[in-house]
Design a protein around this motif. Sequence first.
Motif, PDB file in Angstrom:
ATOM      1  N   ALA A   1       4.131  -2.474   3.772  1.00  0.00           N
ATOM      2  CA  ALA A   1       4.208  -3.896   3.511  1.00  0.00           C
ATOM      3  C   ALA A   1       3.107  -4.523   4.365  1.00  0.00           C
ATOM      4  O   ALA A   1       3.287  -4.259   5.490  1.00  0.00           O
ATOM      5  CB  ALA A   1       5.419  -4.577   3.538  1.00  0.00           C
ATOM      6  N   LEU A   2       2.267  -5.077   3.668  1.00  0.00           N
ATOM      7  CA  LEU A   2       1.100  -5.905   4.426  1.00  0.00           C
ATOM      8  C   LEU A   2       0.969  -7.186   4.737  1.00  0.00           C
ATOM      9  O   LEU A   2       1.241  -7.784   3.201  1.00  0.00           O
ATOM     10  CB  LEU A   2      -0.236  -5.298   3.762  1.00  0.00           C
ATOM     11  N   ILE A   3       1.198  -7.974   5.772  1.00  0.00           N
ATOM     12  CA  ILE A   3       1.417  -9.321   5.776  1.00  0.00           C
ATOM     13  C   ILE A   3       0.222  -9.874   6.738  1.00  0.00           C
ATOM     14  O   ILE A   3       0.337  -9.381   8.001  1.00  0.00           O
ATOM     15  CB  ILE A   3       2.682  -9.488   6.528  1.00  0.00           C
TER      16      ILE A   3
ATOM     17  N   ALA B   1       0.962  -1.285  -0.037  1.00  0.00           N
ATOM     18  CA  ALA B   1       0.105   0.078  -0.169  1.00  0.00           C
ATOM     19  C   ALA B   1       0.924   1.180   0.065  1.00  0.00           C
ATOM     20  O   ALA B   1       1.910   1.070   0.491  1.00  0.00           O
ATOM     21  CB  ALA B   1      -1.002  -0.032   1.047  1.00  0.00           C
ATOM     22  N   THR B   2       0.433   2.346  -0.677  1.00  0.00           N
ATOM     23  CA  THR B   2       1.097   3.399  -0.488  1.00  0.00           C
ATOM     24  C   THR B   2       0.901   4.472   0.742  1.00  0.00           C
ATOM     25  O   THR B   2       1.656   5.339   0.941  1.00  0.00           O
ATOM     26  CB  THR B   2       0.867   4.493  -1.656  1.00  0.00           C
ATOM     27  N   GLY B   3       0.330   4.009   1.857  1.00  0.00           N
ATOM     28  CA  GLY B   3      -0.135   4.488   3.148  1.00  0.00           C
ATOM     29  C   GLY B   3      -0.612   3.443   4.156  1.00  0.00           C
ATOM     30  O   GLY B   3      -1.067   2.495   3.638  1.00  0.00           O
TER      31      GLY B   3
ATOM     32  N   ASN C   1      -0.066  -6.920  10.164  1.00  0.00           N
ATOM     33  CA  ASN C   1       1.104  -6.319  10.137  1.00  0.00           C
ATOM     34  C   ASN C   1       1.414  -5.632   8.986  1.00  0.00           C
ATOM     35  O   ASN C   1       1.206  -5.865   7.729  1.00  0.00           O
ATOM     36  CB  ASN C   1       2.197  -7.652   9.663  1.00  0.00           C
ATOM     37  N   GLN C   2       1.639  -4.186   9.395  1.00  0.00           N
ATOM     38  CA  GLN C   2       2.197  -3.321   8.528  1.00  0.00           C
ATOM     39  C   GLN C   2       3.375  -2.554   8.595  1.00  0.00           C
ATOM     40  O   GLN C   2       3.250  -1.884   9.693  1.00  0.00           O
ATOM     41  CB  GLN C   2       0.915  -2.026   8.539  1.00  0.00           C
ATOM     42  N   LEU C   3       4.322  -2.894   7.970  1.00  0.00           N
ATOM     43  CA  LEU C   3       5.556  -2.376   7.920  1.00  0.00           C
ATOM     44  C   LEU C   3       6.093  -1.457   7.057  1.00  0.00           C
ATOM     45  O   LEU C   3       6.018  -1.590   5.933  1.00  0.00           O
ATOM     46  CB  LEU C   3       6.562  -3.666   7.876  1.00  0.00           C
ATOM     47  N   PRO C   4       6.278  -0.101   7.448  1.00  0.00           N
ATOM     48  CA  PRO C   4       6.612   0.823   6.609  1.00  0.00           C
ATOM     49  C   PRO C   4       8.124   0.591   6.026  1.00  0.00           C
ATOM     50  O   PRO C   4       9.147  -0.096   6.720  1.00  0.00           O
ATOM     51  CB  PRO C   4       6.815   2.099   7.443  1.00  0.00           C
TER      52      PRO C   4
ATOM     53  N   LEU D   1      -0.210   1.761  -8.259  1.00  0.00           N
ATOM     54  CA  LEU D   1       0.448   2.066  -7.295  1.00  0.00           C
ATOM     55  C   LEU D   1       1.489   3.390  -7.515  1.00  0.00           C
ATOM     56  O   LEU D   1       1.954   4.128  -6.589  1.00  0.00           O
ATOM     57  CB  LEU D   1       0.976   1.309  -6.486  1.00  0.00           C
ATOM     58  N   GLY D   2       1.705   3.344  -8.990  1.00  0.00           N
ATOM     59  CA  GLY D   2       2.722   4.503  -9.159  1.00  0.00           C
ATOM     60  C   GLY D   2       4.214   4.098  -8.625  1.00  0.00           C
ATOM     61  O   GLY D   2       5.035   5.188  -8.132  1.00  0.00           O
ATOM     62  N   LEU D   3       4.563   3.106  -8.228  1.00  0.00           N
ATOM     63  CA  LEU D   3       5.936   2.488  -7.568  1.00  0.00           C
ATOM     64  C   LEU D   3       6.920   2.827  -8.271  1.00  0.00           C
ATOM     65  O   LEU D   3       6.730   2.696  -9.816  1.00  0.00           O
ATOM     66  CB  LEU D   3       6.038   1.180  -7.382  1.00  0.00           C
ATOM     67  N   PHE D   4       8.114   3.439  -7.711  1.00  0.00           N
ATOM     68  CA  PHE D   4       9.300   3.749  -8.339  1.00  0.00           C
ATOM     69  C   PHE D   4      10.488   3.631  -7.174  1.00  0.00           C
ATOM     70  O   PHE D   4      10.133   3.635  -5.877  1.00  0.00           O
ATOM     71  CB  PHE D   4       9.569   4.967  -8.902  1.00  0.00           C
ATOM     72  N   VAL D   5      11.710   3.347  -7.633  1.00  0.00           N
ATOM     73  CA  VAL D   5      12.750   3.092  -6.716  1.00  0.00           C
ATOM     74  C   VAL D   5      12.765   4.515  -5.875  1.00  0.00           C
ATOM     75  O   VAL D   5      12.710   5.509  -6.318  1.00  0.00           O
ATOM     76  CB  VAL D   5      14.042   2.969  -7.340  1.00  0.00           C
TER      77      VAL D   5
END
Length: 139
Positions: free
Chosen positions: A127-129, A67-69, A78-81, A117-121
């Motif tokens: 991270a959702l687990i 997720a982006t937020g 579990n939500q790991l930034p 999601l517009g992901l880029f480096v």
Amino acid sequence: MTLSIRNQLPGTVTAVHPGEAMATVKVRLDGGQDLTAAITKESAEDLALAPGSPVRALVKSTEVSLATGRVEGLSIRNQLPGAVVGLTTGAAMASVRISVPGGELTAAITKDAATELGLFVGSDVIALIKATEVSLATD
């Protein structure tokens, strides 16, 4: 033992809550984040898990969602930034490497999801687990 599971985060058990068939295990990862694993009660007993036990949290890359937020109102424990440090896209799938405090995770998501999601480096992600997708290993 060598495993094909890429995501292996070291930590320490902080609590074990056994139920009739399953146990929830709270783990403080070496990076300071808290993680919950839902494993069988028998596994928790076989591993002799107790507060203070060193463990590795194992998660298949296909079980890591992004997720982006932060997400509210969600059953995923579990939500790991983290931040994207690698992004490889193929015809259908994308492999996303995420730096989190104390380690790195890989998420295997669809190419469409990575695009939407517009992901880029360098982009920030969560991270959702699911707790049921976290396995624990002892040395």
